[in-house]
Design a protein around this motif. Structure first.
Motif, PDB file in Angstrom:
ATOM      1  N   LEU A  17     -31.382  67.745  24.583  1.00  0.00           N
ATOM      2  CA  LEU A  17     -30.621  66.588  25.199  1.00  0.00           C
ATOM      3  C   LEU A  17     -30.575  66.598  26.461  1.00  0.00           C
ATOM      4  O   LEU A  17     -30.677  65.562  27.257  1.00  0.00           O
ATOM      5  CB  LEU A  17     -29.136  66.807  24.481  1.00  0.00           C
ATOM      6  N   ILE A  18     -30.334  67.755  26.960  1.00  0.00           N
ATOM      7  CA  ILE A  18     -30.210  68.219  28.751  1.00  0.00           C
ATOM      8  C   ILE A  18     -31.612  67.688  29.279  1.00  0.00           C
ATOM      9  O   ILE A  18     -31.443  67.189  30.328  1.00  0.00           O
ATOM     10  CB  ILE A  18     -29.836  69.519  28.903  1.00  0.00           C
ATOM     11  N   SER A  19     -32.574  68.201  28.893  1.00  0.00           N
ATOM     12  CA  SER A  19     -33.996  68.035  29.328  1.00  0.00           C
ATOM     13  C   SER A  19     -34.263  66.590  29.563  1.00  0.00           C
ATOM     14  O   SER A  19     -34.790  66.025  30.598  1.00  0.00           O
ATOM     15  CB  SER A  19     -35.019  68.817  28.736  1.00  0.00           C
ATOM     16  N   LEU A  20     -33.830  65.771  28.673  1.00  0.00           N
ATOM     17  CA  LEU A  20     -33.958  64.421  28.607  1.00  0.00           C
ATOM     18  C   LEU A  20     -32.963  63.721  29.298  1.00  0.00           C
ATOM     19  O   LEU A  20     -33.290  62.505  30.066  1.00  0.00           O
ATOM     20  CB  LEU A  20     -34.058  63.750  27.235  1.00  0.00           C
ATOM     21  N   ALA A  21     -31.628  63.946  29.133  1.00  0.00           N
ATOM     22  CA  ALA A  21     -30.570  63.220  29.725  1.00  0.00           C
ATOM     23  C   ALA A  21     -30.455  63.161  31.168  1.00  0.00           C
ATOM     24  O   ALA A  21     -30.123  62.373  31.899  1.00  0.00           O
ATOM     25  CB  ALA A  21     -29.091  63.660  29.286  1.00  0.00           C
ATOM     26  N   ILE A  22     -30.610  64.476  31.913  1.00  0.00           N
ATOM     27  CA  ILE A  22     -30.578  64.411  33.129  1.00  0.00           C
ATOM     28  C   ILE A  22     -31.511  63.605  34.191  1.00  0.00           C
ATOM     29  O   ILE A  22     -30.985  62.900  34.891  1.00  0.00           O
ATOM     30  CB  ILE A  22     -30.988  66.132  33.631  1.00  0.00           C
ATOM     31  N   PRO A  23     -32.885  63.582  33.667  1.00  0.00           N
ATOM     32  CA  PRO A  23     -33.745  62.681  34.425  1.00  0.00           C
ATOM     33  C   PRO A  23     -33.398  61.252  34.083  1.00  0.00           C
ATOM     34  O   PRO A  23     -33.298  60.403  35.117  1.00  0.00           O
ATOM     35  CB  PRO A  23     -35.227  63.147  34.032  1.00  0.00           C
ATOM     36  N   ILE A  24     -33.034  61.033  32.875  1.00  0.00           N
ATOM     37  CA  ILE A  24     -32.503  59.507  32.644  1.00  0.00           C
ATOM     38  C   ILE A  24     -31.435  58.951  33.605  1.00  0.00           C
ATOM     39  O   ILE A  24     -31.041  57.926  34.138  1.00  0.00           O
ATOM     40  CB  ILE A  24     -32.300  59.281  31.106  1.00  0.00           C
ATOM     41  N   ILE A  25     -30.312  60.105  33.420  1.00  0.00           N
ATOM     42  CA  ILE A  25     -29.153  59.756  34.245  1.00  0.00           C
ATOM     43  C   ILE A  25     -29.389  59.633  35.569  1.00  0.00           C
ATOM     44  O   ILE A  25     -28.953  58.708  36.193  1.00  0.00           O
ATOM     45  CB  ILE A  25     -28.018  60.971  34.038  1.00  0.00           C
ATOM     46  N   LEU A  26     -30.312  60.303  36.292  1.00  0.00           N
ATOM     47  CA  LEU A  26     -30.785  60.142  37.553  1.00  0.00           C
ATOM     48  C   LEU A  26     -31.236  58.850  37.956  1.00  0.00           C
ATOM     49  O   LEU A  26     -31.161  58.168  38.948  1.00  0.00           O
ATOM     50  CB  LEU A  26     -31.697  61.449  37.992  1.00  0.00           C
ATOM     51  N   THR A  27     -32.293  58.589  36.982  1.00  0.00           N
ATOM     52  CA  THR A  27     -32.896  57.324  37.010  1.00  0.00           C
ATOM     53  C   THR A  27     -31.876  56.096  37.091  1.00  0.00           C
ATOM     54  O   THR A  27     -31.704  55.215  37.803  1.00  0.00           O
ATOM     55  CB  THR A  27     -33.895  57.171  35.872  1.00  0.00           C
ATOM     56  N   ASN A  28     -31.032  56.275  36.216  1.00  0.00           N
ATOM     57  CA  ASN A  28     -29.751  55.131  36.041  1.00  0.00           C
ATOM     58  C   ASN A  28     -28.959  55.126  37.207  1.00  0.00           C
ATOM     59  O   ASN A  28     -28.428  54.028  37.508  1.00  0.00           O
ATOM     60  CB  ASN A  28     -28.963  55.302  34.786  1.00  0.00           C
ATOM     61  N   VAL A  29     -28.707  56.210  37.594  1.00  0.00           N
ATOM     62  CA  VAL A  29     -27.843  56.333  38.998  1.00  0.00           C
ATOM     63  C   VAL A  29     -28.565  55.530  40.084  1.00  0.00           C
ATOM     64  O   VAL A  29     -27.937  54.665  40.820  1.00  0.00           O
ATOM     65  CB  VAL A  29     -27.446  57.822  39.239  1.00  0.00           C
ATOM     66  N   LEU A  30     -29.835  55.780  40.093  1.00  0.00           N
ATOM     67  CA  LEU A  30     -30.568  55.036  41.134  1.00  0.00           C
ATOM     68  C   LEU A  30     -30.761  53.503  40.962  1.00  0.00           C
ATOM     69  O   LEU A  30     -30.559  52.770  41.873  1.00  0.00           O
ATOM     70  CB  LEU A  30     -32.062  55.708  41.198  1.00  0.00           C
ATOM     71  N   GLN A  31     -30.838  53.151  39.759  1.00  0.00           N
ATOM     72  CA  GLN A  31     -31.125  51.708  39.488  1.00  0.00           C
ATOM     73  C   GLN A  31     -29.637  51.055  39.627  1.00  0.00           C
ATOM     74  O   GLN A  31     -29.856  49.949  39.989  1.00  0.00           O
ATOM     75  CB  GLN A  31     -31.468  51.513  37.780  1.00  0.00           C
ATOM     76  N   SER A  32     -28.632  51.798  39.368  1.00  0.00           N
ATOM     77  CA  SER A  32     -27.447  51.362  39.427  1.00  0.00           C
ATOM     78  C   SER A  32     -27.287  51.027  41.025  1.00  0.00           C
ATOM     79  O   SER A  32     -26.308  50.088  41.515  1.00  0.00           O
ATOM     80  CB  SER A  32     -26.049  51.906  39.076  1.00  0.00           C
ATOM     81  N   ALA A  33     -28.007  51.657  41.905  1.00  0.00           N
ATOM     82  CA  ALA A  33     -27.816  51.622  43.366  1.00  0.00           C
ATOM     83  C   ALA A  33     -28.394  50.098  43.876  1.00  0.00           C
ATOM     84  O   ALA A  33     -27.865  49.701  44.860  1.00  0.00           O
ATOM     85  CB  ALA A  33     -28.743  52.711  44.195  1.00  0.00           C
ATOM     86  N   TYR A  34     -29.088  49.557  42.723  1.00  0.00           N
ATOM     87  CA  TYR A  34     -29.444  48.061  43.366  1.00  0.00           C
ATOM     88  C   TYR A  34     -28.225  47.427  43.389  1.00  0.00           C
ATOM     89  O   TYR A  34     -27.929  46.474  44.241  1.00  0.00           O
ATOM     90  CB  TYR A  34     -30.288  47.602  42.127  1.00  0.00           C
ATOM     91  N   GLN A  35     -27.400  47.283  42.326  1.00  0.00           N
ATOM     92  CA  GLN A  35     -26.174  46.587  42.297  1.00  0.00           C
ATOM     93  C   GLN A  35     -25.104  47.045  43.098  1.00  0.00           C
ATOM     94  O   GLN A  35     -24.344  46.185  43.651  1.00  0.00           O
ATOM     95  CB  GLN A  35     -25.539  46.593  40.657  1.00  0.00           C
TER      96      GLN A  35
END
Length: 472
Positions: A17-35
């Motif tokens: 879970l950690i190995s998957l979640a951390i890169p996904i969270i970072l990706t989502n954080v960056l995507q939210s940066a659009y908004q």
């Protein structure tokens, strides 16, 4: 089986879970940066400009949601086929999903562009807000195809457990958006500022680049999915399967989006300050949900692959761990936001004390119940990943149409709470729907959603025939 597949199907669940979640969270954080980049710079224009973006976003999300079920179906099938070891099926699913999503996005983008004025008329926005909102929506609908294609790329890559490439693409485009936003909104030198429309245009440019890069990755085939032209020939058996699997997903997301639009009617009836407060508060809510969303996406990948491999009990353990982490994480974030609510609102609209006060009241009313959102997200992701799109759809319908909107309407229009009644509807919905979703999950009916059973049965029969022939 690769080492990564062993980790997902056999290794410690927490580590996976950690190995998957951390890169996904970072990706989502960056995507939210659009908004958030848009919200930050548009907030410097004034409350009416913030309101224009606030009323536009739910409408564009509704149109996108109508076609998102196909991408969800593709992600579910790719994860289960990957878990079952059927790599050719994964490539076939990717190509067919891309074909369907591209056609659907063009149709929905055109319809959304043409119907934008009527959406805004239905919402009853003021003349002060209408012009900017229409421009923002028009540019957003032009870019729908790029949003769809990159979202599909991310979903399919997550389904097979490849999350680093999307992270790199999003990082690059967000950095570009950071420079384009102020340029397009305010202008520079000979380049005229475009205001609210400039924010949408900057996002359009960066999302189109992201979509093109995603397609190149698929065509190269070095990261788990290889697109070949023969797989783009319409496969009507798969299209039918994906359609009936994806329709409940589209209904689910559309119900949420439509519920948000209906809620916008209530918000708009209380004036520009309430609209702006709602817009800033909703953006902050989206940001604090990012960790739980990343966790739920990791849960979805692991549940899908373990369901495909026939490891149902492990899929259940993945979901239970995810819900626990999601609840604890968002509860902690909610406590912090409660303490610093005015300061958080002031980041986005620093020069309007009235909006800061109203936005802080919105946050403090709902933030201590955010742990319920963490539970909902993980349970719904498990439903989708197991192929039980109907369950996820019902959770959305209960959330939006049986709990939140009726409560928001009654409390805001028939009590002295006024706009505070809308804010309370968020808090109550978070708790009630979390309990409802978790109890449904514990019933265990979702465990029958494996999508690869038919193929596995065929393989099993062929293996038995080969064994019998060898014995002869």
């Amino acid at each position: 089986m690769s080492d990564k597949q062993k980790k997902f199907l056999e290794g410690p669940i927490n580590k996976a879970l950690i190995s998957l979640a951390i890169p996904i969270i970072l990706t989502n954080v960056l995507q939210s940066a659009y908004q958030f980049t848009d919200a930050f710079w548009v907030g410097r224009l004034g409350a009416s400009e913030v309101a224009a973006v606030s009323v536009s976003m739910p409408v564009t999300f509704l149109v996108i949601a109508l076609g998102s079920g196909l991408a969800m179906a593709g992600a579910t099938l790719s994860a289960q086929y990957m878990g079952a070891g059927q790599h050719e099926k994964v490539n076939h699913v990717a190509a067919q999903t891309m074909l369907m999503v591209a056609i659907t996005s063009v149709i929905l983008g055109i319809l959304g562009y043409l119907l934008s004025p009527y959406f805004l008329m239905l919402l009853g926005v003021s003349d002060q807000v209408y012009g900017d909102a229409l421009k923002f929506m028009h540019v957003s609908f032009i870019g729908v195809i790029f949003v769809f294609l990159f979202a599909m790329f991310q979903s399919l890559m997550r389904g097979i457990g490849q999350i680093k490439i999307p992270l790199m693409i999003v990082f690059g485009t967000v950095v570009l958006n950071f420079f384009l936003d102020p340029l397009f909104i305010f202008g520079w030198g000979m380049f005229p500022g475009l205001g609210v429309m400039g924010a949408a245009l900057a996002t359009l440019v960066t999302q189109s680049i992201a979509a093109v890069l995603g397609l190149i990755v698929f065509l190269q085939g070095r990261h788990g999915i290889q697109l070949v032209w023969r797989n783009f020939i319409p496969d009507f058996v798969y299209i039918r399967k994906a359609f009936f699997l994806g329709v409940p997903g589209s209904v689910e997301l559309s119900a949420r989006a439509l519920g948000t639009i209906i809620l916008s009617f209530l918000v708009a009836s209380f004036g520009t300050v309430t609209i702006a407060s709602y817009g800033v508060g909703a953006n902050i809510l989206q940001f604090v949900m990012i960790p739980a969303m990343g966790l739920s996406m990791a849960v979805s990948t692991l549940v899908g692959q373990n369901m495909g491999a026939g490891q149902i009990e492990r899929a259940e353990k993945v979901t239970l761990l995810g819900t626990l982490w999601g609840f604890m994480g968002l509860t902690l974030i909610g406590v912090l936001v409660y303490v610093f609510a005015p300061q958080v609102i002031a980041i986005f609209i620093p020069d309007d004390p009235e909006v800061i006060q109203a936005g802080a009241r919105f946050l403090r009313t709902m933030c201590l119940t955010w742990g319920g959102i963490g539970i909902q997200l993980c349970v719904v992701s498990a439903f989708r990943a197991s192929g039980n799109m109907q369950n996820a759809m019902m959770v959305a319908l209960v959330s939006q149409w049986m709990v939140q909107f009726p409560m928001a309407y009654v409390l805001s229009k028939h009590t002295t709470l006024q706009d505070l009644g809308i804010w309370w509807s968020f808090a109550v919905t978070n708790v009630v729907v979390a309990i409802f979703a978790f109890c449904w999950f514990r019933r265990g009916t979702w465990k029958k959603g494996r999508m690869t059973d038919e193929e596995q049965q065929i393989v099993h029969v062929c293996d038995e025939a080969l064994i019998e022939k060898g014995n002869q």
